[in-house]
Scaffold this motif. Structure first.
Motif, PDB file in Angstrom:
ATOM      1  N   LEU A   8      -8.071  37.495 -57.510  1.00 46.84           N
ATOM      2  CA  LEU A   8      -9.200  36.572 -57.659  1.00 46.84           C
ATOM      3  C   LEU A   8     -10.050  36.937 -58.875  1.00 46.84           C
ATOM      4  O   LEU A   8     -10.429  36.057 -59.665  1.00 46.84           O
ATOM      5  CB  LEU A   8     -10.055  36.568 -56.392  1.00 46.84           C
ATOM      6  CG  LEU A   8      -9.416  35.942 -55.151  1.00 46.84           C
ATOM      7  CD1 LEU A   8     -10.305  36.177 -53.936  1.00 46.84           C
ATOM      8  CD2 LEU A   8      -9.146  34.461 -55.356  1.00 46.84           C
ATOM      9  N   ALA A   9     -10.353  38.205 -59.026  1.00 45.45           N
ATOM     10  CA  ALA A   9     -11.156  38.651 -60.174  1.00 45.45           C
ATOM     11  C   ALA A   9     -10.442  38.361 -61.488  1.00 45.45           C
ATOM     12  O   ALA A   9     -11.072  37.907 -62.462  1.00 45.45           O
ATOM     13  CB  ALA A   9     -11.453  40.139 -60.045  1.00 45.45           C
ATOM     14  N   ALA A  10      -9.144  38.605 -61.533  1.00 49.79           N
ATOM     15  CA  ALA A  10      -8.370  38.379 -62.757  1.00 49.79           C
ATOM     16  C   ALA A  10      -8.414  36.914 -63.180  1.00 49.79           C
ATOM     17  O   ALA A  10      -8.644  36.600 -64.354  1.00 49.79           O
ATOM     18  CB  ALA A  10      -6.925  38.830 -62.549  1.00 49.79           C
ATOM     19  N   LEU A  40      -0.555  35.468 -55.596  1.00 45.91           N
ATOM     20  CA  LEU A  40      -0.666  36.035 -54.251  1.00 45.91           C
ATOM     21  C   LEU A  40       0.674  35.975 -53.508  1.00 45.91           C
ATOM     22  O   LEU A  40       1.078  36.951 -52.856  1.00 45.91           O
ATOM     23  CB  LEU A  40      -1.754  35.315 -53.450  1.00 45.91           C
ATOM     24  CG  LEU A  40      -3.191  35.595 -53.876  1.00 45.91           C
ATOM     25  CD1 LEU A  40      -4.164  34.702 -53.108  1.00 45.91           C
ATOM     26  CD2 LEU A  40      -3.549  37.067 -53.689  1.00 45.91           C
ATOM     27  N   ILE A  41       1.366  34.862 -53.627  1.00 50.05           N
ATOM     28  CA  ILE A  41       2.656  34.718 -52.928  1.00 50.05           C
ATOM     29  C   ILE A  41       3.735  35.561 -53.598  1.00 50.05           C
ATOM     30  O   ILE A  41       4.421  36.343 -52.931  1.00 50.05           O
ATOM     31  CB  ILE A  41       3.078  33.230 -52.858  1.00 50.05           C
ATOM     32  CG1 ILE A  41       2.141  32.477 -51.907  1.00 50.05           C
ATOM     33  CG2 ILE A  41       4.532  33.102 -52.389  1.00 50.05           C
ATOM     34  CD1 ILE A  41       2.318  30.970 -51.927  1.00 50.05           C
ATOM     35  N   LYS A  66      -8.891  24.122 -64.134  1.00 52.10           N
ATOM     36  CA  LYS A  66      -9.354  24.640 -62.838  1.00 52.10           C
ATOM     37  C   LYS A  66      -8.225  24.561 -61.809  1.00 52.10           C
ATOM     38  O   LYS A  66      -7.982  25.523 -61.067  1.00 52.10           O
ATOM     39  CB  LYS A  66     -10.570  23.845 -62.354  1.00 52.10           C
ATOM     40  CG  LYS A  66     -11.250  24.458 -61.140  1.00 52.10           C
ATOM     41  CD  LYS A  66     -12.485  23.678 -60.730  1.00 52.10           C
ATOM     42  CE  LYS A  66     -13.629  24.073 -61.620  1.00 52.10           C
ATOM     43  NZ  LYS A  66     -14.930  23.540 -61.171  1.00 52.10           N
ATOM     44  N   LEU A  67      -7.519  23.440 -61.775  1.00 58.46           N
ATOM     45  CA  LEU A  67      -6.399  23.282 -60.841  1.00 58.46           C
ATOM     46  C   LEU A  67      -5.297  24.290 -61.153  1.00 58.46           C
ATOM     47  O   LEU A  67      -4.752  24.934 -60.242  1.00 58.46           O
ATOM     48  CB  LEU A  67      -5.850  21.856 -60.895  1.00 58.46           C
ATOM     49  CG  LEU A  67      -4.628  21.579 -60.015  1.00 58.46           C
ATOM     50  CD1 LEU A  67      -4.956  21.792 -58.541  1.00 58.46           C
ATOM     51  CD2 LEU A  67      -4.108  20.170 -60.263  1.00 58.46           C
ATOM     52  N   ALA A  68      -4.980  24.455 -62.422  1.00 59.65           N
ATOM     53  CA  ALA A  68      -3.940  25.417 -62.817  1.00 59.65           C
ATOM     54  C   ALA A  68      -4.353  26.840 -62.440  1.00 59.65           C
ATOM     55  O   ALA A  68      -3.509  27.657 -62.058  1.00 59.65           O
ATOM     56  CB  ALA A  68      -3.665  25.323 -64.316  1.00 59.65           C
ATOM     57  N   THR A  69      -5.631  27.129 -62.515  1.00 59.94           N
ATOM     58  CA  THR A  69      -6.130  28.448 -62.139  1.00 59.94           C
ATOM     59  C   THR A  69      -5.978  28.678 -60.641  1.00 59.94           C
ATOM     60  O   THR A  69      -5.514  29.742 -60.209  1.00 59.94           O
ATOM     61  CB  THR A  69      -7.607  28.611 -62.582  1.00 59.94           C
ATOM     62  OG1 THR A  69      -7.676  28.455 -64.002  1.00 59.94           O
ATOM     63  CG2 THR A  69      -8.158  29.966 -62.181  1.00 59.94           C
ATOM     64  N   VAL A  70      -6.333  27.690 -59.842  1.00 58.31           N
ATOM     65  CA  VAL A  70      -6.176  27.804 -58.387  1.00 58.31           C
ATOM     66  C   VAL A  70      -4.699  27.958 -58.022  1.00 58.31           C
ATOM     67  O   VAL A  70      -4.335  28.809 -57.197  1.00 58.31           O
ATOM     68  CB  VAL A  70      -6.811  26.588 -57.665  1.00 58.31           C
ATOM     69  CG1 VAL A  70      -6.455  26.570 -56.188  1.00 58.31           C
ATOM     70  CG2 VAL A  70      -8.322  26.588 -57.858  1.00 58.31           C
ATOM     71  N   ILE A  71      -3.848  27.175 -58.659  1.00 57.43           N
ATOM     72  CA  ILE A  71      -2.404  27.286 -58.408  1.00 57.43           C
ATOM     73  C   ILE A  71      -1.920  28.670 -58.834  1.00 57.43           C
ATOM     74  O   ILE A  71      -1.088  29.281 -58.162  1.00 57.43           O
ATOM     75  CB  ILE A  71      -1.634  26.156 -59.125  1.00 57.43           C
ATOM     76  CG1 ILE A  71      -1.965  24.820 -58.468  1.00 57.43           C
ATOM     77  CG2 ILE A  71      -0.125  26.423 -59.094  1.00 57.43           C
ATOM     78  CD1 ILE A  71      -1.473  23.611 -59.231  1.00 57.43           C
ATOM     79  N   PHE A 126      -5.655  43.880 -53.220  1.00 58.09           N
ATOM     80  CA  PHE A 126      -4.733  43.018 -53.965  1.00 58.09           C
ATOM     81  C   PHE A 126      -5.338  41.624 -54.154  1.00 58.09           C
ATOM     82  O   PHE A 126      -5.392  41.099 -55.267  1.00 58.09           O
ATOM     83  CB  PHE A 126      -3.385  42.949 -53.235  1.00 58.09           C
ATOM     84  CG  PHE A 126      -2.438  41.913 -53.770  1.00 58.09           C
ATOM     85  CD1 PHE A 126      -1.932  42.004 -55.054  1.00 58.09           C
ATOM     86  CD2 PHE A 126      -2.040  40.851 -52.982  1.00 58.09           C
ATOM     87  CE1 PHE A 126      -1.057  41.047 -55.553  1.00 58.09           C
ATOM     88  CE2 PHE A 126      -1.164  39.896 -53.462  1.00 58.09           C
ATOM     89  CZ  PHE A 126      -0.675  39.992 -54.749  1.00 58.09           C
ATOM     90  N   VAL A 127      -5.827  41.047 -53.067  1.00 59.71           N
ATOM     91  CA  VAL A 127      -6.402  39.697 -53.129  1.00 59.71           C
ATOM     92  C   VAL A 127      -7.619  39.677 -54.055  1.00 59.71           C
ATOM     93  O   VAL A 127      -7.739  38.788 -54.911  1.00 59.71           O
ATOM     94  CB  VAL A 127      -6.762  39.186 -51.714  1.00 59.71           C
ATOM     95  CG1 VAL A 127      -7.541  37.877 -51.786  1.00 59.71           C
ATOM     96  CG2 VAL A 127      -5.494  39.006 -50.872  1.00 59.71           C
ATOM     97  N   LEU A 128      -8.498  40.637 -53.923  1.00 60.81           N
ATOM     98  CA  LEU A 128      -9.685  40.700 -54.778  1.00 60.81           C
ATOM     99  C   LEU A 128      -9.316  40.897 -56.247  1.00 60.81           C
ATOM    100  O   LEU A 128      -9.956  40.309 -57.134  1.00 60.81           O
ATOM    101  CB  LEU A 128     -10.614  41.822 -54.316  1.00 60.81           C
ATOM    102  CG  LEU A 128     -11.375  41.572 -53.019  1.00 60.81           C
ATOM    103  CD1 LEU A 128     -12.124  42.822 -52.594  1.00 60.81           C
ATOM    104  CD2 LEU A 128     -12.332  40.395 -53.164  1.00 60.81           C
ATOM    105  N   SER A 129      -8.290  41.692 -56.503  1.00 57.04           N
ATOM    106  CA  SER A 129      -7.846  41.910 -57.887  1.00 57.04           C
ATOM    107  C   SER A 129      -7.331  40.615 -58.506  1.00 57.04           C
ATOM    108  O   SER A 129      -7.640  40.302 -59.664  1.00 57.04           O
ATOM    109  CB  SER A 129      -6.759  42.986 -57.933  1.00 57.04           C
ATOM    110  OG  SER A 129      -7.275  44.224 -57.513  1.00 57.04           O
TER     111      SER A 129
END
Length: 168
Positions: A117-119, A16-17, A5-10, A112-115
């Motif tokens: 997040l969905a991915a 995004l960056i 979960k942490l790796a996914t958030v990172i 872009f952000v939604l793509s």
């Protein structure tokens, strides 16, 4: 599961960056042809798909090397996530411009952000459920096909709307 979960958030933050910065790399590089293979060379929808594809591909290589033994379904999950996130860019763009009649910068960023997040959400859930494991080979081939298409179509784009630079 906490580490995944942490790796996914990172990963979300990383893509995004790096995806946002990648938007400018071609220009910053003095229009370097090699940089253009991995970053947008123009404002077409196709070129903007690179903003999700390459950063997520890079991060996925790290995730797979780190979590493959613990999560045997991570390869298929990430390949599906990369493909879905990349393809959501034109889906969102054409959906909102079709409804509103023109493009808006803020909605491009939202797409872009939604793509992204969905991915990553899709990848995370499929890593845990193994819902795409049966299709691992096919999904890896899809990612490879997208990679080859980006290499080929960056400088030799077909005469299709997705490759055209939108008019202001």
């Amino acid at each position: 599961m906490k580490k995944l979960k942490l790796a996914t958030v990172i990963g979300i933050i990383f893509v995004l960056i790096t995806g946002s910065l990648a938007h400018f790399v071609y220009e910053w590089s003095g229009n370097n042809a090699l940089a253009g293979l991995f970053t947008p060379v123009n404002e077409s929808v196709w070129e903007h798909m690179k903003l999700v594809f390459f950063p997520m591909l890079l991060y996925s290589v790290w995730m797979i090397s780190r979590f493959r033994k613990e999560y045997p379904c991570i390869v298929s999950a990430l390949c599906l996530g990369i493909t879905a996130g990349t393809l959501l860019i034109p889906v969102f763009f054409y959906a909102y411009t079709g409804l509103l009649g023109r493009d808006f910068f803020v909605l491009d960023i939202a797409a872009f952000v939604l793509s992204v997040l969905a991915a990553f959400l899709l990848s995370y859930r499929l890593t845990l459920s193994c819902g795409a494991k049966t299709y691992t080979f096919f999904l890896c081939v899809l990612v490879c096909i997208l990679f080859v298409c980006f290499m080929r179509f960056t400088y030799h784009a077909p005469a299709l709307g997705i490759f055209a630079v939108p008019e202001p």
